[in-house]
Scaffold this active site. Structure first.
Site, PDB file in Angstrom:
ATOM      1  N   GLY A 196       3.709  14.403  -6.830  1.00 27.09           N
ATOM      2  CA  GLY A 196       3.548  13.232  -7.697  1.00 27.09           C
ATOM      3  C   GLY A 196       4.144  13.480  -9.071  1.00 27.09           C
ATOM      4  O   GLY A 196       5.336  13.302  -9.310  1.00 27.09           O
TER       5      GLY A 196
ATOM      6  N   SER B  89       6.873   3.611  -3.980  1.00 23.05           N
ATOM      7  CA  SER B  89       5.649   2.904  -4.368  1.00 23.05           C
ATOM      8  C   SER B  89       5.804   1.394  -4.201  1.00 23.05           C
ATOM      9  O   SER B  89       6.889   0.835  -4.363  1.00 23.05           O
ATOM     10  CB  SER B  89       5.343   3.213  -5.839  1.00 23.05           C
ATOM     11  OG  SER B  89       4.353   2.339  -6.336  1.00 23.05           O
TER      12      SER B  89
ATOM     13  N   HIS C 177      -5.152  10.523  -4.942  1.00 18.66           N
ATOM     14  CA  HIS C 177      -4.372   9.736  -5.897  1.00 18.66           C
ATOM     15  C   HIS C 177      -4.137  10.541  -7.185  1.00 18.66           C
ATOM     16  O   HIS C 177      -4.096  10.009  -8.284  1.00 18.66           O
ATOM     17  CB  HIS C 177      -5.115   8.435  -6.211  1.00 18.66           C
ATOM     18  CG  HIS C 177      -4.246   7.226  -6.417  1.00 18.66           C
ATOM     19  ND1 HIS C 177      -4.184   6.197  -5.529  1.00 18.66           N
ATOM     20  CD2 HIS C 177      -3.425   6.873  -7.443  1.00 18.66           C
ATOM     21  CE1 HIS C 177      -3.373   5.257  -5.989  1.00 18.66           C
ATOM     22  NE2 HIS C 177      -2.893   5.649  -7.158  1.00 18.66           N
TER      23      HIS C 177
HETATM   24  C1  LIG Z   1       2.111   7.790 -12.727  1.00 23.05           C
HETATM   25  C2  LIG Z   1       1.607   7.773 -11.314  1.00 23.05           C
HETATM   26  C3  LIG Z   1       1.722   6.625 -10.557  1.00 23.05           C
HETATM   27  C4  LIG Z   1       1.252   6.596  -9.251  1.00 23.05           C
HETATM   28  N1  LIG Z   1       1.434   5.468  -8.513  1.00 23.05           N
HETATM   29  C5  LIG Z   1       1.006   5.446  -7.236  1.00 23.05           C
HETATM   30  C6  LIG Z   1       1.231   4.295  -6.436  1.00 23.05           C
HETATM   31  O1  LIG Z   1       1.849   3.334  -6.857  1.00 23.05           O
HETATM   32  N2  LIG Z   1       0.739   4.313  -5.174  1.00 23.05           N
HETATM   33  C7  LIG Z   1       0.065   5.379  -4.656  1.00 23.05           C
HETATM   34  O2  LIG Z   1      -0.373   5.351  -3.500  1.00 23.05           O
HETATM   35  N3  LIG Z   1      -0.132   6.502  -5.380  1.00 23.05           N
HETATM   36  C8  LIG Z   1       0.326   6.552  -6.654  1.00 23.05           C
HETATM   37  N4  LIG Z   1       0.158   7.683  -7.384  1.00 23.05           N
HETATM   38  C9  LIG Z   1      -0.462   8.873  -6.758  1.00 23.05           C
HETATM   39  C10 LIG Z   1       0.607   9.780  -6.123  1.00 23.05           C
HETATM   40  O3  LIG Z   1       1.179   9.195  -4.987  1.00 23.05           O
HETATM   41  C11 LIG Z   1       0.033  11.135  -5.676  1.00 23.05           C
HETATM   42  O4  LIG Z   1      -1.023  10.908  -4.777  1.00 23.05           O
HETATM   43  C12 LIG Z   1      -0.469  12.035  -6.806  1.00 23.05           C
HETATM   44  O5  LIG Z   1       0.308  11.859  -7.977  1.00 23.05           O
HETATM   45  C13 LIG Z   1      -0.404  13.478  -6.355  1.00 23.05           C
HETATM   46  O6  LIG Z   1      -0.897  14.335  -7.324  1.00 23.05           O
HETATM   47  P1  LIG Z   1       0.017  15.184  -8.331  1.00 23.05           P
HETATM   48  O7  LIG Z   1       0.494  14.223  -9.368  1.00 23.05           O
HETATM   49  O8  LIG Z   1      -0.926  16.213  -8.862  1.00 23.05           O
HETATM   50  O9  LIG Z   1       1.160  15.779  -7.539  1.00 23.05           O
HETATM   51  C14 LIG Z   1       0.633   7.742  -8.686  1.00 23.05           C
HETATM   52  C15 LIG Z   1       0.525   8.901  -9.458  1.00 23.05           C
HETATM   53  C16 LIG Z   1       1.004   8.934 -10.741  1.00 23.05           C
HETATM   54  C17 LIG Z   1       0.877  10.218 -11.527  1.00 23.05           C
HETATM   55  C1  LIG Z   2      -1.909   1.085 -10.940  1.00 19.01           C
HETATM   56  C2  LIG Z   2      -0.618   1.110 -10.239  1.00 19.01           C
HETATM   57  C3  LIG Z   2       0.444   0.262 -10.897  1.00 19.01           C
HETATM   58  C4  LIG Z   2      -0.035   2.414  -9.850  1.00 19.01           C
HETATM   59  C5  LIG Z   2      -0.974   3.496  -9.422  1.00 19.01           C
HETATM   60  O1  LIG Z   2      -1.412   3.556  -8.296  1.00 19.01           O
HETATM   61  C6  LIG Z   2      -1.326   4.522 -10.369  1.00 19.01           C
HETATM   62  O2  LIG Z   2      -0.979   4.422 -11.554  1.00 19.01           O
HETATM   63  O3  LIG Z   2      -2.015   5.491  -9.961  1.00 19.01           O
END
Ligand SMILES: Cc1cc2nc3c(=O)[nH]c(=O)nc-3n(C[C@H](O)[C@H](O)[C@H](O)COP(=O)(O)O)c2cc1C
Ligand SMILES: CC(C)CC(=O)C(=O)O
Length: 377
Positions: A311, A114, A257
């Site tokens: 994720g 990330s 996301h």
């Molecule tokens: C706590 C958390 C932080 C995340 N941070 C990012 C991030 O910094 N950048 C991003 O592109 N996606 C972020 N995501 C989305 C994940 O890359 C991913 O698309 C998603 O978690 C997939 O779904 P799942 O949690 O059901 O597997 C985040 C997801 C979570 C749960």
């Molecule tokens: C808001 C950011 C720090 C990270 C993110 O993409 C998320 O929490 O889904």
């Protein structure tokens, strides 16, 4: 035959792990991780979409050996699964992204880091044991910051830049509002200059405000700014997918996301088939969102994804037992996926296809995706 494989005394599937992991975290952190935006419609839909597909297994196949390996970002991986980028792994364990990377290396899979990592990209690259590293880019207004993220990732040996397209504005995460969630003030964010205050996620610092005007020209321009592959993460529309291919991207990660951005957006599994059709094999199509079982991995591949990414499950593993917890997640999903392949009559990943699925409709009818005359035998 039950081979008596022992994972852990408490964790036999990802649902067990979730229950065990979340209790170890402060409430506001658990809510930040598990929450989505608004009423969690898309978050739920990501999971439920998998239940609408059922298997139509084939037998009379030699499944004495089941080969789960495949290729992702130019590396042979143990199975078609990788680690999606998620912010701030130190919320879950003190070893943070180092623990995650070591578990990925142990299991032989790739990882995307990330923008909001707590560990510098070169350190993570050094722990991946030669597996491929992707760098996620949340494109911000300060082009100097974007370029330093790109340059540092390239210098560390990352092979692909995953540009997140679904976050021009941050989604309304009501749990975080209610908990006044903010990362600890001493948490490191090495992608950003030290004088940027990232701890308050609603900071007014314009340098790190999201670029809410991402255009195809900017995507094309990114190709000239790095030797890494350019992937787009967060594509849901087949129109955007087709335009992405025309803009010259190297791959598409279908994602919403994890239901944290636009609530009410289509689930990723439901979005997948039209995107696969629009892309027509010109670039790889991957998916994330709602993968909790080996059977989910199989269904995503049967519907045309070449690879899935994880994720929250990884964060639950990290919270549960650091590196060993993430390894437990990956081993659990690996074993489940291999078994689902065997029970569907697939000895290789290439044999997985839509002929092995039927769709359960809302009226209760169950319709095979392919009729026998269309099926690949
Ligand atoms: C706590 C958390 C932080 C995340 N941070 C990012 C991030 O910094 N950048 C991003 O592109 N996606 C972020 N995501 C989305 C994940 O890359 C991913 O698309 C998603 O978690 C997939 O779904 P799942 O949690 O059901 O597997 C985040 C997801 C979570 C749960
Ligand atoms: C808001 C950011 C720090 C990270 C993110 O993409 C998320 O929490 O889904």
């Amino acid at each position: 035959m039950n081979r008596g494989k022992s994972y852990d005394d408490k964790v036999f599937c990802i649902a067990d792990l979730e229950a065990n992991a979340l209790g170890r975290l402060p409430r506001a952190t658990a809510d930040y991780i598990n929450g989505g935006s608004m009423l969690h419609e898309t978050l739920r839909a990501n999971n439920e979409a998998y239940d609408r597909y059922v298997f139509v297994p084939r037998y009379f196949k030699d499944v004495r050996k089941v080969d789960t390996t495949t290729v992702c970002l130019g590396k042979k991986v143990a199975f078609p699964v990788g680690i999606s980028p998620s912010a701030m792994h130190s919320l879950c364990h003190q070893d943070a992204e180092v623990a995650t990377a070591r578990a990925a290396a142990e299991r032989g899979i790739n990882m995307i880091l990330s923008t909001y990592t707590n560990t510098p990209v070169d350190v993570v690259a050094g722990e991946l044991g030669g597996m491929a590293l992707g760098q996620q880019l949340s494109k911000v207004l300060d082009e100097g910051i974007n370029q330093s993220i790109i340059d540092n990732a390239e210098a560390a040996g990352a092979s692909a830049l995953f540009v997140t397209v679904d976050c021009p504005w941050l989604g309304r995460r009501l749990g975080d509002y209610r908990n006044s969630f903010a990362p600890p003030t001493d948490m490191p964010f090495p992608s950003f200059p030290t004088d940027v205050d990232i701890h308050n996620l609603s900071t007014a610092d314009q340098r790190i405000a999201y670029d809410a005007d991402l255009s195809w020209e900017k995507v094309r321009a990114l190709k000239g700014r790095t030797k890494m592959q350019i992937w787009l993460k967060g594509i849901l529309s087949p129109i955007d997918a087709a335009m992405a291919v025309e803009a010259g991207v190297d791959g598409i990660l279908v994602s919403n996301h994890g239901g944290r951005q636009l609530d009410g957006a289509i689930s990723t599994l439901e979005a997948l088939p039209a995107i696969v059709e629009a892309v027509a094999g010109r670039v790889p199509v991957h998916i994330d969102g709602g993968i909790r079982r080996g059977s989910d991995i199989f269904k995503a591949l049967a519907l045309g994804a070449q690879h899935v990414w994880l994720g929250r499950t990884v964060l639950w593993g990290l919270a549960y037992k650091g590196q060993a917890g993430v390894k437990l997640v990956l081993d659990t999903l690996y074993d489940e996926f291999q078994l689902v392949m065997a029970l569907n009559g697939c000895a290789t990943v290439a044999e997985i296809g839509p002929h092995l699925l039927a769709r359960r409709h809302l009226d209760g009818s169950v319709v095979p995706l392919l009729l026998s005359r269309e099926a690949r035998l």
